[in-house]
Design a protein around this motif. Structure first.
Motif, PDB file in Angstrom:
ATOM      1  N   LEU A 232     -17.788  -2.589  -2.892  1.00  0.00           N
ATOM      2  CA  LEU A 232     -18.889  -3.427  -2.432  1.00  0.00           C
ATOM      3  C   LEU A 232     -20.022  -3.449  -3.455  1.00  0.00           C
ATOM      4  CD1 LEU A 232     -20.335  -5.087  -0.273  1.00  0.00           C
ATOM      5  CD2 LEU A 232     -21.040  -2.940   0.804  1.00  0.00           C
ATOM      6  N   GLY A 233     -20.399  -2.278  -3.956  1.00  0.00           N
ATOM      7  CA  GLY A 233     -21.470  -2.212  -4.937  1.00  0.00           C
ATOM      8  C   GLY A 233     -21.113  -2.904  -6.243  1.00  0.00           C
ATOM      9  N   ALA A 234     -19.871  -2.710  -6.689  1.00  0.00           N
ATOM     10  CA  ALA A 234     -19.432  -3.344  -7.935  1.00  0.00           C
ATOM     11  C   ALA A 234     -19.411  -4.859  -7.798  1.00  0.00           C
ATOM     12  CB  ALA A 234     -18.051  -2.818  -8.331  1.00  0.00           C
ATOM     13  N   ALA A 235     -18.948  -5.350  -6.644  1.00  0.00           N
ATOM     14  CA  ALA A 235     -18.884  -6.801  -6.431  1.00  0.00           C
ATOM     15  C   ALA A 235     -20.277  -7.411  -6.401  1.00  0.00           C
ATOM     16  CB  ALA A 235     -18.138  -7.096  -5.126  1.00  0.00           C
ATOM     17  N   VAL A 236     -21.216  -6.766  -5.720  1.00  0.00           N
ATOM     18  CA  VAL A 236     -22.594  -7.260  -5.677  1.00  0.00           C
ATOM     19  C   VAL A 236     -23.197  -7.269  -7.072  1.00  0.00           C
ATOM     20  CG1 VAL A 236     -24.924  -6.755  -4.846  1.00  0.00           C
ATOM     21  CG2 VAL A 236     -22.977  -6.560  -3.283  1.00  0.00           C
ATOM     22  N   PHE A 237     -22.927  -6.251  -7.854  1.00  0.00           N
ATOM     23  CA  PHE A 237     -23.452  -6.181  -9.223  1.00  0.00           C
ATOM     24  C   PHE A 237     -22.900  -7.321 -10.078  1.00  0.00           C
ATOM     25  CE2 PHE A 237     -22.913  -4.676 -13.631  1.00  0.00           C
ATOM     26  CZ  PHE A 237     -24.248  -4.481 -13.967  1.00  0.00           C
ATOM     27  N   VAL A 238     -21.597  -7.574  -9.958  1.00  0.00           N
ATOM     28  CA  VAL A 238     -20.990  -8.649 -10.753  1.00  0.00           C
ATOM     29  C   VAL A 238     -21.557 -10.000 -10.351  1.00  0.00           C
ATOM     30  CG1 VAL A 238     -18.830  -9.881 -11.182  1.00  0.00           C
ATOM     31  CG2 VAL A 238     -18.865  -7.383 -11.214  1.00  0.00           C
ATOM     32  N   VAL A 239     -21.734 -10.220  -9.047  1.00  0.00           N
ATOM     33  CA  VAL A 239     -22.315 -11.478  -8.576  1.00  0.00           C
ATOM     34  C   VAL A 239     -23.725 -11.652  -9.126  1.00  0.00           C
ATOM     35  CG1 VAL A 239     -23.173 -12.673  -6.519  1.00  0.00           C
ATOM     36  CG2 VAL A 239     -20.894 -11.638  -6.511  1.00  0.00           C
ATOM     37  N   TRP A 240     -24.481 -10.573  -9.182  1.00  0.00           N
ATOM     38  CA  TRP A 240     -25.847 -10.630  -9.718  1.00  0.00           C
ATOM     39  C   TRP A 240     -25.851 -11.039 -11.189  1.00  0.00           C
ATOM     40  CZ3 TRP A 240     -28.073  -6.711 -13.099  1.00  0.00           C
ATOM     41  CH2 TRP A 240     -29.414  -6.945 -13.385  1.00  0.00           C
ATOM     42  N   ILE A 241     -24.819 -10.619 -11.935  1.00  0.00           N
ATOM     43  CA  ILE A 241     -24.743 -10.964 -13.360  1.00  0.00           C
ATOM     44  C   ILE A 241     -24.579 -12.476 -13.552  1.00  0.00           C
ATOM     45  CG2 ILE A 241     -23.302 -10.748 -15.422  1.00  0.00           C
ATOM     46  CD1 ILE A 241     -22.744  -7.882 -14.625  1.00  0.00           C
ATOM     47  N   PHE A 242     -23.891 -13.128 -12.633  1.00  0.00           N
ATOM     48  CA  PHE A 242     -23.629 -14.563 -12.767  1.00  0.00           C
ATOM     49  C   PHE A 242     -24.866 -15.356 -12.311  1.00  0.00           C
ATOM     50  CE2 PHE A 242     -19.344 -13.062 -13.054  1.00  0.00           C
ATOM     51  CZ  PHE A 242     -18.674 -14.022 -13.805  1.00  0.00           C
ATOM     52  N   ASP A 243     -25.876 -15.376 -13.154  1.00  0.00           N
ATOM     53  CA  ASP A 243     -27.085 -16.121 -12.826  1.00  0.00           C
ATOM     54  C   ASP A 243     -26.970 -17.562 -13.331  1.00  0.00           C
ATOM     55  OD1 ASP A 243     -27.328 -15.854 -15.541  1.00  0.00           O
ATOM     56  OD2 ASP A 243     -29.017 -14.457 -15.466  1.00  0.00           O
ATOM     57  N   ASP A 244     -28.025 -18.328 -13.147  1.00  0.00           N
ATOM     58  CA  ASP A 244     -28.000 -19.741 -13.534  1.00  0.00           C
ATOM     59  C   ASP A 244     -27.781 -19.937 -15.026  1.00  0.00           C
ATOM     60  OD1 ASP A 244     -28.431 -20.585 -10.936  1.00  0.00           O
ATOM     61  OD2 ASP A 244     -30.617 -20.462 -11.124  1.00  0.00           O
ATOM     62  N   ARG A 245     -28.275 -19.011 -15.847  1.00  0.00           N
ATOM     63  CA  ARG A 245     -28.169 -19.178 -17.299  1.00  0.00           C
ATOM     64  C   ARG A 245     -26.719 -19.177 -17.759  1.00  0.00           C
ATOM     65  NH1 ARG A 245     -31.860 -14.347 -19.202  1.00  0.00           N
ATOM     66  NH2 ARG A 245     -30.657 -13.450 -17.478  1.00  0.00           N
ATOM     67  N   ILE A 246     -25.883 -18.333 -17.146  1.00  0.00           N
ATOM     68  CA  ILE A 246     -24.474 -18.267 -17.545  1.00  0.00           C
ATOM     69  C   ILE A 246     -23.786 -19.601 -17.276  1.00  0.00           C
ATOM     70  CG2 ILE A 246     -22.249 -17.198 -17.024  1.00  0.00           C
ATOM     71  CD1 ILE A 246     -23.665 -14.585 -16.585  1.00  0.00           C
ATOM     72  N   PHE A 247     -24.042 -20.183 -16.116  1.00  0.00           N
ATOM     73  CA  PHE A 247     -23.400 -21.457 -15.780  1.00  0.00           C
ATOM     74  C   PHE A 247     -23.963 -22.609 -16.609  1.00  0.00           C
ATOM     75  CE2 PHE A 247     -22.543 -18.976 -11.922  1.00  0.00           C
ATOM     76  CZ  PHE A 247     -21.178 -19.234 -11.763  1.00  0.00           C
ATOM     77  N   GLU A 248     -25.217 -22.512 -17.021  1.00  0.00           N
ATOM     78  CA  GLU A 248     -25.804 -23.563 -17.847  1.00  0.00           C
ATOM     79  C   GLU A 248     -25.273 -23.511 -19.274  1.00  0.00           C
ATOM     80  OE1 GLU A 248     -29.942 -22.919 -17.540  1.00  0.00           O
ATOM     81  OE2 GLU A 248     -30.119 -23.692 -15.486  1.00  0.00           O
ATOM     82  N   GLU A 249     -25.099 -22.318 -19.821  1.00  0.00           N
ATOM     83  CA  GLU A 249     -24.673 -22.172 -21.206  1.00  0.00           C
ATOM     84  C   GLU A 249     -23.183 -22.457 -21.379  1.00  0.00           C
ATOM     85  OE1 GLU A 249     -25.787 -18.251 -22.232  1.00  0.00           O
ATOM     86  OE2 GLU A 249     -27.955 -18.631 -22.168  1.00  0.00           O
ATOM     87  N   SER A 250     -22.350 -22.000 -20.452  1.00  0.00           N
ATOM     88  CA  SER A 250     -20.903 -22.210 -20.576  1.00  0.00           C
ATOM     89  C   SER A 250     -20.302 -22.331 -19.181  1.00  0.00           C
ATOM     90  CB  SER A 250     -20.260 -21.047 -21.342  1.00  0.00           C
ATOM     91  OG  SER A 250     -18.882 -21.253 -21.513  1.00  0.00           O
ATOM     92  N   PRO A 251     -20.443 -23.496 -18.557  1.00  0.00           N
ATOM     93  CA  PRO A 251     -20.003 -23.652 -17.172  1.00  0.00           C
ATOM     94  C   PRO A 251     -18.508 -23.435 -16.962  1.00  0.00           C
ATOM     95  CG  PRO A 251     -20.576 -25.767 -18.140  1.00  0.00           C
ATOM     96  CD  PRO A 251     -21.038 -24.726 -19.086  1.00  0.00           C
ATOM     97  N   ALA A 252     -17.685 -23.950 -17.872  1.00  0.00           N
ATOM     98  CA  ALA A 252     -16.238 -23.808 -17.705  1.00  0.00           C
ATOM     99  C   ALA A 252     -15.822 -22.347 -17.801  1.00  0.00           C
ATOM    100  CB  ALA A 252     -15.501 -24.634 -18.757  1.00  0.00           C
ATOM    101  N   TYR A 253     -16.357 -21.647 -18.798  1.00  0.00           N
ATOM    102  CA  TYR A 253     -16.020 -20.236 -18.975  1.00  0.00           C
ATOM    103  C   TYR A 253     -16.538 -19.409 -17.805  1.00  0.00           C
ATOM    104  CZ  TYR A 253     -15.980 -15.523 -20.914  1.00  0.00           C
ATOM    105  OH  TYR A 253     -15.775 -14.184 -21.097  1.00  0.00           O
ATOM    106  N   ALA A 254     -17.764 -19.675 -17.348  1.00  0.00           N
ATOM    107  CA  ALA A 254     -18.341 -18.928 -16.238  1.00  0.00           C
ATOM    108  C   ALA A 254     -17.537 -19.134 -14.962  1.00  0.00           C
ATOM    109  CB  ALA A 254     -19.793 -19.349 -16.028  1.00  0.00           C
ATOM    110  N   MET A 255     -17.126 -20.389 -14.703  1.00  0.00           N
ATOM    111  CA  MET A 255     -16.347 -20.665 -13.507  1.00  0.00           C
ATOM    112  C   MET A 255     -15.000 -19.955 -13.552  1.00  0.00           C
ATOM    113  SD  MET A 255     -16.236 -22.153 -10.596  1.00  0.00           S
ATOM    114  CE  MET A 255     -17.673 -23.222 -10.715  1.00  0.00           C
ATOM    115  N   LEU A 256     -14.327 -20.004 -14.706  1.00  0.00           N
ATOM    116  CA  LEU A 256     -13.038 -19.344 -14.847  1.00  0.00           C
ATOM    117  C   LEU A 256     -13.185 -17.839 -14.673  1.00  0.00           C
ATOM    118  CD1 LEU A 256     -10.018 -19.470 -15.563  1.00  0.00           C
ATOM    119  CD2 LEU A 256     -10.666 -19.299 -17.965  1.00  0.00           C
ATOM    120  N   LEU A 257     -14.237 -17.274 -15.240  1.00  0.00           N
ATOM    121  CA  LEU A 257     -14.456 -15.834 -15.142  1.00  0.00           C
ATOM    122  C   LEU A 257     -14.746 -15.424 -13.701  1.00  0.00           C
ATOM    123  CD1 LEU A 257     -14.504 -13.354 -16.936  1.00  0.00           C
ATOM    124  CD2 LEU A 257     -16.972 -13.676 -17.219  1.00  0.00           C
TER     125      LEU A 257
END
Length: 377
Positions: free
Chosen positions: A329-354
């Motif tokens: 649970l803690g690891a999943a919440v941490f990973v979700v927190w990493i995926f902020d708006d900047r990641i999707f703006e800079e490389s949306p295809a890569y972020a979505m696949l990841l």
């Protein structure tokens, strides 16, 4: 499909040319030097282990162009020729890692050119395929339980497509085919968006797989149905996810800002894995399940060492695997927190696949674990 082809540019075509070149080299090498290239490399490290696993053998031996299955460890140790045992080797592990990286590059290039990008609808459309992958892996577990001669078992060599690591390619290519067909339907104007038919295709594959497992329950006495396993697993995962969502929205809303409900689904998938593992390891005797061992390295460490730091009465009451739930649970919440708006703006295809990969890493094994426990195998 002409419009679709025109949108695939030079980088993807170069990747495709590299793929064709690698396959061509292996095919020509296998034909020109069958013993060295096919027997000594392709068969020994890739097909041989799957052949032995799929037919319930201790090892498979390749000599003189013929394959022999052996069921004794002594015979395997004394065998001449190329010997392959079920499982992974250093060569195959490194090779599969390189293949995975190569395929991920191709997928990123394809998604970029198809302009799928940051679209939550695409993420949710792929959700049934993740469940399908875990359910399909359970089909192979059923085959091992019933034995290769059982009428309900998928026969060899077809069963090879269900054995790790080939099953990952099976699910990948089925998903890719469904994606391309769905986009083709959208390009032709037959559907407004490609996501709905993609979700329908994944749901259909999942339904067929579950229907097969349901049929096996009816025709085989060796397969049972423990209804409390899916109930406790899915309800427990949902409660934990709801609690995590409420807590993060209340005290740290930035955690969910980038992913929204996609992040909630990622957390739910990893909670399914956590609850299924704890249920199988510490509560199997309560529900009449077989004895299972921890499959994750981290889970094994927790399971084997928690008892040394907590009181014996607590171990007797709830077991030793429970911290794994909170770690997931803690690891999943941490990973979700990493995926902020900047990641999707800079490389949306890569972020979505990841992000889809993160979901699959938790929900795929979790689906297999709770389905195995449900079937008592």
């Amino acid at each position: 499909m002409e419009e679709l082809y025109e949108r695939i540019d030079e980088p993807f075509r170069a990747w495709l040319a590299a793929l064709v070149g690698i396959v061509s080299i292996l095919v020509v090498g296998a034909l020109a030097f069958p013993r060295q290239v096919y027997d000594g490399f392709i068969w020994k490290y890739f097909w041989g282990p799957v052949a032995a696993d799929g037919q319930g053998a201790t090892c498979a031996v390749r000599e003189g162009g013929e394959t022999t299955l052996l069921t004794s460890t002594t015979e395997c140790a004394q065998a001449t020729g190329y010997v392959a045992e079920p499982g992974y080797t250093t060569v195959s592990t490194i090779s599969y890692a390189l293949i995975l990286i190569f395929m991920l590059v191709g997928v990123v290039l394809l998604l970029h050119r198809l302009e799928i990008g940051y679209d939550p609808a695409f993420f949710f459309a792929l959700f049934p395929f993740v469940l399908f992958g875990g359910a399909l892996r359970t089909v192979e577990d059923v085959g091992i339980t019933l034995g290769p001669e059982a009428a309900a078992t998928v026969p060899y060599p077809w069963s090879a497509a269900l054995i790790s690591p080939f099953i990952y390619f099976t699910v990948f290519f089925l998903t890719l085919a469904a994606l391309l067909v769905s986009i083709g339907l959208s390009e032709r104007g037959l559907v407004d968006r490609f996501q709905p038919p993609l979700a329908v295709a994944g749901s259909a594959l999942l339904a067929i797989t579950l229907a097969y497992l349901g049929w096996v329950i009816q025709v085989s006495d060796a397969i049972t149905f423990n209804v409390w396993v899916p109930v406790i697993t899915l309800v427990g995962a949902t409660i934990l996810t709801a609690a995590a969502w409420w807590a993060t929205e209340r005290f740290a809303p930035s955690v969910n800002a980038g992913t929204g409900l996609m992040g909630a689904l990622v957390i739910w998938g990893h909670n399914v894995d956590g609850v299924a593992n704890v249920l199988s390891l510490d509560w199997n005797h309560v529900f009449g399940l077989p004895d299972y061992g921890p499959k994750h390295v981290v889970n094994g460490f927790i399971y084997n060492n928690t008892g040394t730091v907590q009181p014996q009465w607590l171990t007797d009451a709830i077991g030793t695997a429970w911290p794994f739930i909170f770690l997931k649970l803690g690891a999943a919440v941490f990973v979700v927190w990493i995926f902020d708006d900047r990641i999707f703006e800079e490389s949306p295809a890569y972020a979505m696949l990841l992000l889809i990969t993160v979901l699959a890493v938790g929900l795929g094994p979790g689906t297999r674990d709770f389905l195995r426990a449900t079937l008592g195998i």
